[in-house]
Scaffold this active site. Structure first.
Site, PDB file in Angstrom:
ATOM      1  N   TYR A  72       0.813  -1.167  -0.031  1.00  0.00           N
ATOM      2  CA  TYR A  72       0.139   0.072  -0.042  1.00  0.00           C
ATOM      3  C   TYR A  72       0.908   1.174  -0.002  1.00  0.00           C
ATOM      4  O   TYR A  72       0.786   2.132  -0.904  1.00  0.00           O
ATOM      5  CB  TYR A  72      -1.025  -0.006   1.126  1.00  0.00           C
ATOM      6  CG  TYR A  72      -2.044   1.052   1.278  1.00  0.00           C
ATOM      7  CD1 TYR A  72      -3.001   1.136   0.588  1.00  0.00           C
ATOM      8  CD2 TYR A  72      -1.738   2.045   2.279  1.00  0.00           C
ATOM      9  CE1 TYR A  72      -3.922   2.238   0.882  1.00  0.00           C
ATOM     10  CE2 TYR A  72      -2.536   3.117   2.342  1.00  0.00           C
ATOM     11  CZ  TYR A  72      -3.838   3.117   1.497  1.00  0.00           C
ATOM     12  OH  TYR A  72      -4.730   4.061   1.705  1.00  0.00           O
ATOM     13  N   VAL A 108      -9.604   1.159  12.876  1.00  0.00           N
ATOM     14  CA  VAL A 108      -9.703   1.305  14.112  1.00  0.00           C
ATOM     15  C   VAL A 108     -11.102   2.073  14.545  1.00  0.00           C
ATOM     16  O   VAL A 108     -11.920   1.457  15.429  1.00  0.00           O
ATOM     17  CB  VAL A 108      -8.466   1.941  14.946  1.00  0.00           C
ATOM     18  CG1 VAL A 108      -8.429   3.574  14.535  1.00  0.00           C
ATOM     19  CG2 VAL A 108      -8.653   1.874  16.380  1.00  0.00           C
TER      20      VAL A 108
HETATM   21  P1  NAD Z   1     -12.794   1.809   0.566  1.00  0.00           P
HETATM   22  O1  NAD Z   1     -11.882   0.542   0.744  1.00  0.00           O
HETATM   23  O2  NAD Z   1     -13.877   1.926   1.173  1.00  0.00           O
HETATM   24  O3  NAD Z   1     -12.907   2.367  -0.783  1.00  0.00           O
HETATM   25  C1  NAD Z   1     -11.895   1.953  -2.152  1.00  0.00           C
HETATM   26  C2  NAD Z   1     -12.788   1.602  -3.334  1.00  0.00           C
HETATM   27  O4  NAD Z   1     -12.108   1.166  -4.371  1.00  0.00           O
HETATM   28  C3  NAD Z   1     -13.991   0.502  -2.766  1.00  0.00           C
HETATM   29  O5  NAD Z   1     -15.408   0.775  -3.582  1.00  0.00           O
HETATM   30  C4  NAD Z   1     -13.425  -0.668  -3.876  1.00  0.00           C
HETATM   31  O6  NAD Z   1     -14.401  -1.753  -4.168  1.00  0.00           O
HETATM   32  C5  NAD Z   1     -13.047   0.045  -5.050  1.00  0.00           C
HETATM   33  N1  NAD Z   1     -11.783  -0.621  -5.607  1.00  0.00           N
HETATM   34  C6  NAD Z   1     -10.604  -1.482  -5.003  1.00  0.00           C
HETATM   35  N2  NAD Z   1      -9.816  -1.754  -5.633  1.00  0.00           N
HETATM   36  C7  NAD Z   1     -10.331  -1.623  -7.089  1.00  0.00           C
HETATM   37  C8  NAD Z   1     -10.036  -1.915  -8.444  1.00  0.00           C
HETATM   38  N3  NAD Z   1      -8.661  -2.696  -8.497  1.00  0.00           N
HETATM   39  N4  NAD Z   1     -10.713  -1.623  -9.153  1.00  0.00           N
HETATM   40  C9  NAD Z   1     -11.840  -0.921  -8.949  1.00  0.00           C
HETATM   41  N5  NAD Z   1     -12.339  -0.490  -8.022  1.00  0.00           N
HETATM   42  C10 NAD Z   1     -11.575  -0.967  -6.917  1.00  0.00           C
HETATM   43  O7  NAD Z   1     -11.391   2.933   1.231  1.00  0.00           O
HETATM   44  P2  NAD Z   1     -11.757   4.638   1.166  1.00  0.00           P
HETATM   45  O8  NAD Z   1     -11.526   4.823   2.716  1.00  0.00           O
HETATM   46  O9  NAD Z   1     -13.036   4.941   0.633  1.00  0.00           O
HETATM   47  O10 NAD Z   1     -10.426   5.030   0.459  1.00  0.00           O
HETATM   48  C11 NAD Z   1     -10.470   5.633  -0.716  1.00  0.00           C
HETATM   49  C12 NAD Z   1      -9.234   5.895  -1.127  1.00  0.00           C
HETATM   50  O11 NAD Z   1      -8.656   6.991  -0.358  1.00  0.00           O
HETATM   51  C13 NAD Z   1      -8.238   5.129  -1.403  1.00  0.00           C
HETATM   52  O12 NAD Z   1      -7.617   5.085  -2.561  1.00  0.00           O
HETATM   53  C14 NAD Z   1      -7.447   5.179  -0.182  1.00  0.00           C
HETATM   54  O13 NAD Z   1      -6.069   4.585  -0.392  1.00  0.00           O
HETATM   55  C15 NAD Z   1      -7.388   6.672   0.009  1.00  0.00           C
HETATM   56  N6  NAD Z   1      -7.372   6.785   1.429  1.00  0.00           N
HETATM   57  C16 NAD Z   1      -8.350   6.971   2.148  1.00  0.00           C
HETATM   58  C17 NAD Z   1      -7.904   7.043   3.587  1.00  0.00           C
HETATM   59  C18 NAD Z   1      -9.080   7.012   4.841  1.00  0.00           C
HETATM   60  O14 NAD Z   1      -8.703   7.162   5.910  1.00  0.00           O
HETATM   61  N7  NAD Z   1     -10.226   6.622   4.417  1.00  0.00           N
HETATM   62  C19 NAD Z   1      -6.776   7.809   4.052  1.00  0.00           C
HETATM   63  C20 NAD Z   1      -5.509   7.635   3.225  1.00  0.00           C
HETATM   64  C21 NAD Z   1      -5.958   7.331   1.688  1.00  0.00           C
HETATM   65  N1  UDP Z   2      -6.010  -0.419  15.973  1.00  0.00           N
HETATM   66  C1  UDP Z   2      -6.142  -0.828  17.213  1.00  0.00           C
HETATM   67  N2  UDP Z   2      -7.397  -1.875  17.202  1.00  0.00           N
HETATM   68  C2  UDP Z   2      -7.960  -2.151  16.026  1.00  0.00           C
HETATM   69  C3  UDP Z   2      -7.807  -1.687  14.722  1.00  0.00           C
HETATM   70  C4  UDP Z   2      -6.681  -0.725  14.802  1.00  0.00           C
HETATM   71  O1  UDP Z   2      -5.789  -0.824  18.226  1.00  0.00           O
HETATM   72  O2  UDP Z   2      -9.052  -2.845  16.360  1.00  0.00           O
HETATM   73  C5  UDP Z   2      -4.786   0.342  15.757  1.00  0.00           C
HETATM   74  C6  UDP Z   2      -3.650   0.101  14.833  1.00  0.00           C
HETATM   75  O3  UDP Z   2      -2.916  -0.888  15.186  1.00  0.00           O
HETATM   76  C7  UDP Z   2      -3.147   1.488  14.585  1.00  0.00           C
HETATM   77  C8  UDP Z   2      -4.207   2.516  14.690  1.00  0.00           C
HETATM   78  O4  UDP Z   2      -5.377   1.818  15.393  1.00  0.00           O
HETATM   79  O5  UDP Z   2      -2.075   1.956  15.494  1.00  0.00           O
HETATM   80  C9  UDP Z   2      -4.867   2.934  13.323  1.00  0.00           C
HETATM   81  O6  UDP Z   2      -5.458   1.789  12.646  1.00  0.00           O
HETATM   82  P1  UDP Z   2      -6.086   1.813  11.345  1.00  0.00           P
HETATM   83  O7  UDP Z   2      -6.065   0.424  10.935  1.00  0.00           O
HETATM   84  O8  UDP Z   2      -7.401   2.335  11.623  1.00  0.00           O
HETATM   85  O9  UDP Z   2      -5.373   2.873  10.430  1.00  0.00           O
HETATM   86  P2  UDP Z   2      -3.721   3.020   9.929  1.00  0.00           P
HETATM   87  O10 UDP Z   2      -3.047   2.086  10.679  1.00  0.00           O
HETATM   88  O11 UDP Z   2      -3.720   2.480   8.457  1.00  0.00           O
HETATM   89  O12 UDP Z   2      -3.408   4.325  10.347  1.00  0.00           O
END
Ligand code: NAD
Ligand code: UDP
Length: 312
Positions: free
Chosen positions: A148, A190
């Site tokens: 990722y 989380v």
């Molecule tokens: P999510 O998993 O809910 O949404 C991702 C969507 O992409 C899903 O609908 C999934 O089915 C689709 N998808 C995955 N692989 C695919 C593929 N190969 N072809 C077509 N569709 C595909 O995640 P989210 O939280 O909505 O995140 C959306 C975007 O934002 C992602 O790119 C993620 O990396 C980025 N992002 C999110 C967060 C967050 O905290 N939510 C933080 C950093 C970055």
């Molecule tokens: N985490 C936790 N319990 C859970 C899920 C996640 O303590 O059930 C912790 C995880 O180890 C991390 C933080 O919460 O330190 C955020 O995790 P998340 O998967 O939400 O996002 P990311 O690590 O990608 O920022």
């Protein structure tokens, strides 16, 4: 004079952030093509727009090329929860690299503007705190999060090389931990884990001692920042997130107090390469977009808890 209708392609539009973006764009009167392979997204999230004349839904995997017409590409397709992106890490890396490559090729052909949903994970387990856009990050290239983290880093690289070689109009946005309604109950991140566990009367699973930090942004704030960024003249990269930093233990306590103070906290092993601290510097977003988040974690948690109460 009336504004002309913009054709938006939203990849990952059936997911958590994507579906909120689709709502925003549909409500502003534009056309939306929602493209998704439903790995972590669901039709339920965009159900209300099906059959709307300005809405189209395409089942497609971004690792395969596609030809269609759009003015703007919002490239969000990629699983975001560690549980889901580690399910098939090779596929995650393909989605980040090939998916972004295919969407940049489309943007180039159409002369469309493309926004990449990148991530704070490009900073890895940061040695610099808080993180501003100049920080180049500390990512383990061979660890379980690399598919990722490195995937998003090469996606950013591709964007800037398309800009340099082909003048493609790119917008690179680094999203920090965002939460809210429409996260999946089994999402694994989380906030949804704690809320679902608490609503089901289970102990909250705390990984490690809970001293690691994250800075949580409510989804409405995030989408507002995303739209302002796409509309701006700024290429990025730009951090979009909420700078209020919390330990994960504090988050567990907030969720427990809001739902059921008698619940226990169960300590579990900290996953490998779990970043110790994370907090965005958002000066650039303030200057360039006049944006900053306005929804506190306490308020956002209440909205998210209400959502999960209905879903469960
Ligand atoms: P999510 O998993 O809910 O949404 C991702 C969507 O992409 C899903 O609908 C999934 O089915 C689709 N998808 C995955 N692989 C695919 C593929 N190969 N072809 C077509 N569709 C595909 O995640 P989210 O939280 O909505 O995140 C959306 C975007 O934002 C992602 O790119 C993620 O990396 C980025 N992002 C999110 C967060 C967050 O905290 N939510 C933080 C950093 C970055
Ligand atoms: N985490 C936790 N319990 C859970 C899920 C996640 O303590 O059930 C912790 C995880 O180890 C991390 C933080 O919460 O330190 C955020 O995790 P998340 O998967 O939400 O996002 P990311 O690590 O990608 O920022």
């Amino acid at each position: 004079m009336a504004r002309s209708i913009v054709r938006n392609l939203v990849t990952g539009g059936a997911g958590f952030l994507g579906s909120h973006l689709v709502d925003y764009l549909m409500q502003s009167g534009d056309e939306v093509i929602c493209l998704d392979n439903y790995f972590t997204g669901t039709k339920k999230n965009i159900y209300k727009w099906i059959n709307h004349p300005r809405f189209e839904l395409i089942r497609h995997d971004v690792t395969e090329p596609i030809r269609l017409e759009a003015d703007r590409i919002w490239h969000l397709a990629c699983p975001a929860s560690p549980v889901h992106y580690q399910f098939n890490p090779i596929k995650t890396a393909k989605t980040s690299f090939l998916g972004t490559y295919n969407m940049l090729g489309l943007a180039r052909r159409l002369n469309a503007r493309i926004l990449l949903a990148s991530t704070s994970e490009v900073y890895g387990d940061p040695e610099v705190h808080p993180q501003s856009e100049e920080y180049r990050g500390s990512v383990n290239p061979i660890g379980i999060r690399s598919c990722y983290d490195e995937g998003k880093r090469i996606a950013e690289t591709l964007c800037f090389d398309y800009q340099r070689m082909h003048n493609t109009q790119i917008r690179v946005m680094r999203i920090f931990n965002t939460y809210g309604p429409r996260m999946l109950p089994n999402d694994g991140r989380v906030v949804s884990n704690f809320i679902v566990q608490a609503l089901q009367g289970k102990s909250l699973t705390l990984y490690g001692d809970g001293s690691q930090t994250r800075s949580f942004c409510y989804v409405d704030d995030l989408i507002e920042g995303m739209v302002r960024f796409m509309n701006s003249d700024f290429t990025g990269p730009i951090n979009i997130g909420n700078p209020d930093e919390f330990t994960i233990l504090k988050l567990a306590e907030l969720v427990r107090c809001a739902i059921n103070p008698s619940l226990t906290i169960e300590m579990k092993k900290l996953p490998a390469d779990d970043p110790l601290r994370r907090q965005p510097v958002i000066n650039l977003a303030k200057q360039k977009l006049n944006w900053e988040p306005c929804i506190s974690l306490e308020t956002g948690l209440i909205k998210t808890i209400d959502y999960f109460k209905n879903v469960l």
